[in-house]
Design a protein around this motif. Structure first.
Motif, short mmCIF file in Angstrom:
data_model
loop_
_atom_site.label_atom_id
_atom_site.label_comp_id
_atom_site.label_asym_id
_atom_site.label_seq_id
_atom_site.Cartn_x
_atom_site.Cartn_y
_atom_site.Cartn_z
N MET A 1 1.03 13.48 37.52
CA MET A 1 0.77 12.24 36.79
C MET A 1 1.78 12.04 35.66
O MET A 1 2.15 10.91 35.34
N MET B 1 4.94 12.95 35.75
CA MET B 1 6.18 12.47 36.38
C MET B 1 6.07 10.97 36.65
O MET B 1 6.99 10.20 36.36
N TRP B 2 4.94 10.56 37.17
CA TRP B 2 4.75 9.13 37.47
C TRP B 2 4.69 8.30 36.18
O TRP B 2 5.16 7.15 36.15
N THR B 3 4.10 8.86 35.14
CA THR B 3 4.04 8.16 33.85
C THR B 3 5.45 7.85 33.36
O THR B 3 5.75 6.73 32.93
N GLN C 1 8.10 7.57 35.19
CA GLN C 1 8.74 6.57 36.04
C GLN C 1 8.34 5.17 35.60
O GLN C 1 9.14 4.24 35.63
#
Lengths: 230, 230, 230, 230
Positions: A194, A196-198, A200
Motif C-alpha cells: 500500500m 508503494m501504491w500511495t 504512485q
C-alpha cells in the motif's frame, strides 16, 4: 520443546498460506527463553514436507542440539536477533515481493496510514548494506548484527517496531512467538504494497501525524488498548 | 526416453501451477545427451490434455523421431540452444508477464537483490531484435542463434546465467534438467516483478555490489555451497 | 439455436473462470448467421445462475424472439457490431481492469510484443468518446456505431483486429464464435497488462517492427499458418 | 433482529470471499430503522469464527443491547454514519489496498469511467484529516462526524455517493442493507484500482463528461433505470 516445534512448524506452514513465500524462500524460528534453545526450519526443505520432527533445535552458541537436517542458512541471523532483542520469541524471514522491493530500493517504509500504525510504531527501517569485510567474516551473523546496530543507533524498540528490511535482501519480522512473527511479516508485506501504491498516487505523500500514530498504536497495544476481546 | 517424456510432461504441467502461463503460451523440453534426442511439448495443446504419450521426440537435426503431433512452434529455438549450450538439459519458454514486460521494454533485468543473486550470477540479459533477414530465413532458429550470440559476445556462462529475454517476445530459461529449467523460469519471473517495483520506488536503484553477488551465488553453487541438505 | 444457447452460456461462464469479470460486469453473445438470430446473456443475472434456458434470443432488428428475461443492457451494441462486421460470430464485453484502464486513459494499446502480435494485427484501437447527441439518441446503439466508424476510418479488418476499447468504458472483443471471442478478450487483457508494465519500464518503448508483426500474426493465421495441430 | 444478525454475519463473511480484507481488518453492520438498533461484527474475531450469535446488537446511543463480545472498535463511526445518513441500512469498513492507497495519498478517486459511474455519481471523496483535538476527544466518533461534514459541505447525497475515504486510514462504504454496502465496497476497490492504473497510463486523464456520468448512473438508478430484471 515439542510444543515449540509444533508452533514453529505451523508458523512455517502459514508462510505459503499467506502468500508470503515462493518455493522455499522463507523460514520461521521460535525460542524457549528458559532453556535458551530455539527451533528453526531446516534448510531448503519444501513446506509440504515439513513436520514438527524435521525442525532443528539450536542453542544460542550456534550448536545443533536436536535434529538431523541442516538448519536454515539464515540461522545465525536469527541467533543474533534473539541475542540482541531479549523481548522477542519468534522470528521470520521471507522474500515477500513488496517488502523486498523496498529493501532493494534501499528505503524505509514510511507509515502512511493506520494499517501500518496499528502494528509498527513508525517506519519500517531499512538496514545499511554490509561491508565486504563483514560479509567475508560471517555473512549471516553480520546480517543480524547490522539489524541490531540499526535499532541501537536509531533508538528503536523492537517490540514497537517488529520488523526491518535488509538492504538488497528482504524483510525480517518478529514477535512474542512464532505465530505473531508471521502475523507481523504479513502486515509488513501488506503495508509495503500500500505504501508503494500511495507513492504512485502522490509522490509527495506524508507520513501520518504523530498523534494519529500514537492513537492507533496504543489503541491496540499497552495498558489502554481496547481493540479485540479481553 | 520414457522417463524423459514423463519428466518433460510433468515440467510442462508445472507451468500453469506456478502461474507462468496463460492458455497454451509456454513449453518445456528436455534432452538426453547420450542419444542426442530431446522431448518437447506438442504445439497448441492445452496443458490438461498433456500426457507423456503426447510428447514429441526430436533429434538435433530437427527430425521428429517419435510422436504423432506437431512439436512446439518454438522447437528450433530449443534445438539451437541445446547445440550452443552443451551443459544444459532442459529448456522452458513462457510469456510470463513481468519477464515479458522487460523483454518488450528491451532491458536487461539488473540484479537488485539476493533473490536474484541466488540463481542468476548477474543481470538477466536481453537479446537484440532479430533482423528482417534473420527472421525471413528461419525465425525460430534465428531466435536461438541470437541468444547464443548474446552469451558468446558478453562472455556469459549459461550455467551461471540460466535464462535470457528475447526482445519484444519473452523469456527463455534453462537448467540441468526440465524441472530445474522451470524452477529458473519461475525465479526469473519473480525477480522481474521485484525489479520493476524496485525501480518504481527508486529509479536510481543500483545493482547489488559484486561481493554480495558472489556471496549469494556461491552460497548455493559450486564446491563451497552450504544451502539446503547435502 | 439450442446448441448456440449452450455455447453462449458456456462462454459466459468462462468470463469469471478467466478472471475477466467482477460481479455481473460482462456479457457474451453468439449469432447464427443463417437465421440472423443472436443469443445473449440476460441482464444483471449472476454467472452461477446462468443456464442455456436463461439465455435470450434476439433478431437483428432488436426484437426478443425467445426467452423471458431482459437481454443484457449492452444488447444494442452487440447488434450493431454484428451488422457492421458480418465476418464475426461471437462478441464479448467486459470491464476487465487493465483493458479498462487503457480505455479510461483514452489510448490505443500498442503492439509491444509477440503475445499481442499472435492475435491482434496491430494496436488495439480506442474509439472516440460519444457525443452527447449520440448518447441521448441511443447510448448502446451509438456505442456500436462508433466502434464500426473506428474500423471504417482506420481501415481495420475486424478479423485481424478482433477487439477495441470504448473510451471511458471498457473493451469489446469478438471472434468467429463465442468461445473465440472470449479467448480474444483474455488475450486483450493480458496484453493490456503487459503493455502497461512495458511503459513503466521504458516510457519510450516502441511497437514491434512490421516484419515481426507480420511473422507472428501469419504464423498463426492464414494459408501459411504452422502453429498448433492441423 | 435474528434476520438482521444473519444478514450482517453473511455480509461480513463476504469480505474475505471478495478479497476485501486481510486478517480481521474489516467490519460490516446493518440497522433496523424501526427499532433504531444496529448489528455489528465483534472486534478482532476471525471471519471463520463468526456466526449470527456472535454478532453484537447496539442502540444509537452506543449501548450494547445484546451479545457478550465487544463490538468492532469502529462501532462509533458506524453509529455516527447511521445518525447522519438516515437513508442507509448497512455500512462496511475495510482496509482494501487500492482504496486505502488513495486514502493514504489523500486524494478523491475521480470518476474515470462507466464502471465507477454505474454506482458512484461522481468522485469518491476523501475526508480531511482529523485534528488532534477531535482525535483526543473521541477518535472513532470524530471519524464518523468528519465523513458527515464532508457530505454536508460538498452537498453530496449519500445514496448517490455510497462511500468515502478516511484520510490516512481507508474506505467506508454503505448501502440500503449490509449486502449492498459490501457490494459498494467491492465496486469502490475495483474502481480505485482501475483509476490508479488509468493515471499511470495517462497522468492527464480526465473524468467522464457529465452526460456520460448521468447516463450510466441513471441507467441503473431511479425511475428510468433499465439495467437488470424488474
Amino acid at each position: 520443546m515439542e510444543a515449540l516445534k509444533q508452533q514453529v512448524c505451523a508458523a512455517n506452514l502459514d508462510l505459503p498460506r499467506l502468500g508470503l513465500v515462493t518455493h522455499t524462500w522463507g523460514n520461521v524460528s521460535g525460542i524457549d527463553r528458559q532453556t535458551g534453545l530455539f527451533v528453526i526450519k531446516p534448510s531448503g526443505v519444501p513446506y509440504d514436507a515439513l513436520t514438527p520432527e524435521t525442525m532443528v533445535v539450536m542453542d544460542l552458541e550456534g550448536n545443533r542440539v536436536e535434529g538431523t537436517l541442516n538448519p536454515s542458512s539464515d540461522t545465525k541471523t536469527h541467533l543474533e536477533l534473539y541475542r540482541a532483542f531479549p523481548q522477542i520469541g519468534g522470528i521470520v524471514h521471507t522474500h515477500s515481493p513488496y517488502a523486498t522491493a523496498w529493501a532493494q530500493a534501499g528505503r524505509d517504509i514510511p507509515c502512511y496510514g493506520t494499517t501500518h500504525a496499528d502494528y509498527f510504531y513508525g517506519p519500517v527501517p531499512c538496514a545499511r548494506m554490509l561491508t565486504q569485510a563483514e560479509l567475508d567474516l560471517d555473512y549471516e551473523k553480520s546480517t543480524g548484527l547490522v539489524i541490531a546496530e540499526l535499532f541501537r543507533e536509531r533508538k528503536l524498540d523492537p517490540v514497537a517496531v517488529p520488523g526491518a528490511l535488509c538492504r538488497c535482501h528482504g524483510p525480517f519480522a518478529w514477535g512474542k512467538d512464532p505465530a505473531q512473527a508471521v502475523y507481523h511479516a504479513s502486515v509488513l508485506e501488506e503495508c509495503a504494497k500500500m505504501a508503494m501504491w500511495t507513492l504512485q498516487l502522490n509522490p509527495e505523500a506524508q507520513p501520518v501525524p504523530q498523534y494519529l500514530l500514537d492513537k492507533h498504536y496504543f489503541r491496540k497495544h499497552g495498558p489502554g488498548a481496547y481493540y479485540g476481546q479481553k
